[in-house]
Scaffold this motif. Structure first.
Motif, PDB file in Angstrom:
ATOM      1  N   ASP A 132       4.990   2.018  -7.646  1.00 10.22           N
ATOM      2  CA  ASP A 132       4.693   1.123  -8.490  1.00 10.22           C
ATOM      3  C   ASP A 132       4.637   1.590 -10.110  1.00 10.22           C
ATOM      4  O   ASP A 132       3.956   0.440 -10.825  1.00 10.22           O
ATOM      5  CB  ASP A 132       3.543   0.559  -8.411  1.00 10.22           C
ATOM      6  CG  ASP A 132       2.241   1.932  -8.163  1.00 10.22           C
ATOM      7  OD1 ASP A 132       2.693   2.518  -8.006  1.00 10.22           O
ATOM      8  OD2 ASP A 132       1.255   1.591  -8.490  1.00 10.22           O
ATOM      9  N   ILE A 158       2.468   1.833  -3.261  1.00 10.68           N
ATOM     10  CA  ILE A 158       1.349   2.783  -4.463  1.00 10.68           C
ATOM     11  C   ILE A 158       1.383   3.969  -3.828  1.00 10.68           C
ATOM     12  O   ILE A 158       1.332   4.576  -5.008  1.00 10.68           O
ATOM     13  CB  ILE A 158      -0.186   1.648  -4.511  1.00 10.68           C
ATOM     14  CG1 ILE A 158       0.479  -0.139  -4.842  1.00 10.68           C
ATOM     15  CG2 ILE A 158      -0.752   2.201  -5.054  1.00 10.68           C
ATOM     16  CD1 ILE A 158      -1.150  -0.195  -4.925  1.00 10.68           C
ATOM     17  N   SER A 200       0.760  -0.789  -0.395  1.00  7.95           N
ATOM     18  CA  SER A 200      -0.057   0.073  -0.191  1.00  7.95           C
ATOM     19  C   SER A 200       0.822   1.646  -0.097  1.00  7.95           C
ATOM     20  O   SER A 200       0.191   2.418  -0.897  1.00  7.95           O
ATOM     21  CB  SER A 200      -1.018  -0.050   1.315  1.00  7.95           C
ATOM     22  OG  SER A 200      -1.929  -1.696   1.209  1.00  7.95           O
ATOM     23  N   GLU A 204      -1.927   6.120  -9.278  1.00 11.08           N
ATOM     24  CA  GLU A 204      -2.843   5.399  -8.828  1.00 11.08           C
ATOM     25  C   GLU A 204      -3.137   5.596  -7.234  1.00 11.08           C
ATOM     26  O   GLU A 204      -4.324   6.243  -7.076  1.00 11.08           O
ATOM     27  CB  GLU A 204      -3.142   3.920  -8.458  1.00 11.08           C
ATOM     28  CG  GLU A 204      -4.018   2.874  -8.397  1.00 11.08           C
ATOM     29  CD  GLU A 204      -4.272   1.492  -8.443  1.00 11.08           C
ATOM     30  OE1 GLU A 204      -5.697   1.291  -7.615  1.00 11.08           O
ATOM     31  OE2 GLU A 204      -3.556   1.635  -8.774  1.00 11.08           O
ATOM     32  N   GLY A 205      -2.018   5.491  -6.583  1.00 14.13           N
ATOM     33  CA  GLY A 205      -2.095   5.745  -5.569  1.00 14.13           C
ATOM     34  C   GLY A 205      -1.842   7.541  -5.023  1.00 14.13           C
ATOM     35  O   GLY A 205      -3.050   8.158  -4.288  1.00 14.13           O
ATOM     36  N   THR A 238       2.811   3.823 -11.338  1.00 16.93           N
ATOM     37  CA  THR A 238       1.513   4.633 -11.399  1.00 16.93           C
ATOM     38  C   THR A 238       1.448   5.968 -10.681  1.00 16.93           C
ATOM     39  O   THR A 238       1.991   5.647 -10.035  1.00 16.93           O
ATOM     40  CB  THR A 238       0.632   3.507 -11.426  1.00 16.93           C
ATOM     41  OG1 THR A 238      -0.248   3.179  -9.858  1.00 16.93           O
ATOM     42  CG2 THR A 238       0.954   2.071 -12.271  1.00 16.93           C
TER      43      THR A 238
END
Length: 163
Positions: free
Chosen positions: A45, A40, A37, A49-50, A47
Motif C-alpha cells: 500500500d 498492507i 489486510s 503501517e503493516g 506505507t
C-alpha cells in the motif's frame, strides 16, 4: 482452514471429508478485507503501517506473556504466538473468572470441557497491535488481583525461559 496440496489430494479430501459438507464459503467482503489486510502487511500500500503493526503485535505479545509468567501464572503456547493461554485447571473457576474479566472490560476466550480435557480449562488472551502498554498493565493489575483471589498463580518458575 485452508489446504495447499495437489489437485488429486484436494479432490480426495472434498469427496471424503464430512467437514466439507458442513462448511460455508468465505463471503466476498471478508475475502476482500483479507486481501487488503495482506497488501498492507506486505507494504504494497506504499506505507510501513503493516510492518509497524506486526512489530507492535510481537512486542505486545512478548510483554504480556513475560509478565504473566513472572507473576506466577502457568502460560502455555509458543512464546511468539499472539494467542496466550493461561491455565486455570479447575473448571468451577472458569465462569466466575470470565464474568469478572468481562465486568472489568477485559476480553478473553474461555476454553473448557469438551474442547479441552476437564482439568485443562484455560483463558486465552488474543493480542492486538492496537493495545497500548498502559492497557496491558491495567489488565495485568486485574489479573494479579484475580490470580491471588482464585489461587491461579501456581507456577514454580517465575523466570521467562525465552530471555
Amino acid at each position: 482452514g485452508y489446504i495447499a496440496s495437489s489437485r488429486e489430494t484436494i479432490d480426495y479430501l472434498r469427496r471424503h471429508s464430512h467437514n466439507h459438507a458442513y462448511v460455508t464459503s468465505m463471503s466476498a467482503p471478508v475475502a476482500a478485507q483479507s486481501i487488503v489486510s495482506m497488501r498492507i502487511i506486505m507494504g504494497k500500500d506504499g506505507t510501513n503501517e503493516g510492518k509497524e503493526r506486526v512489530r507492535q503485535l510481537a512486542d505486545n505479545t512478548r510483554y504480556l506473556r513475560r509478565r504473566l509468567m513472572e507473576m506466577g501464572f502457568i502460560v502455555y503456547g509458543n512464546f511468539d504466538s499472539p494467542v496466550i493461554p493461561i491455565m486455570i485447571y479447575q473448571p468451577g473457576k472458569l465462569p466466575y473468572l470470565s464474568r469478572i474479566l468481562l465486568k472489568r472490560q477485559i476480553a478473553v476466550v474461555v476454553v473448557g470441557f469438551p474442547a479441552t480435557p476437564i482439568v485443562e480449562t484455560r483463558v486465552r488472551f488474543c493480542m492486538s497491535s492496537a493495545l497500548t502498554r498502559e492497557m496491558l498493565d491495567e489488565a495485568l493489575a486485574v489479573l494479579v488481583e484475580l490470580g491471588d483471589l482464585l489461587l491461579l498463580k501456581q507456577s514454580a518458575k517465575r523466570e521467562c525461559p525465552f530471555d
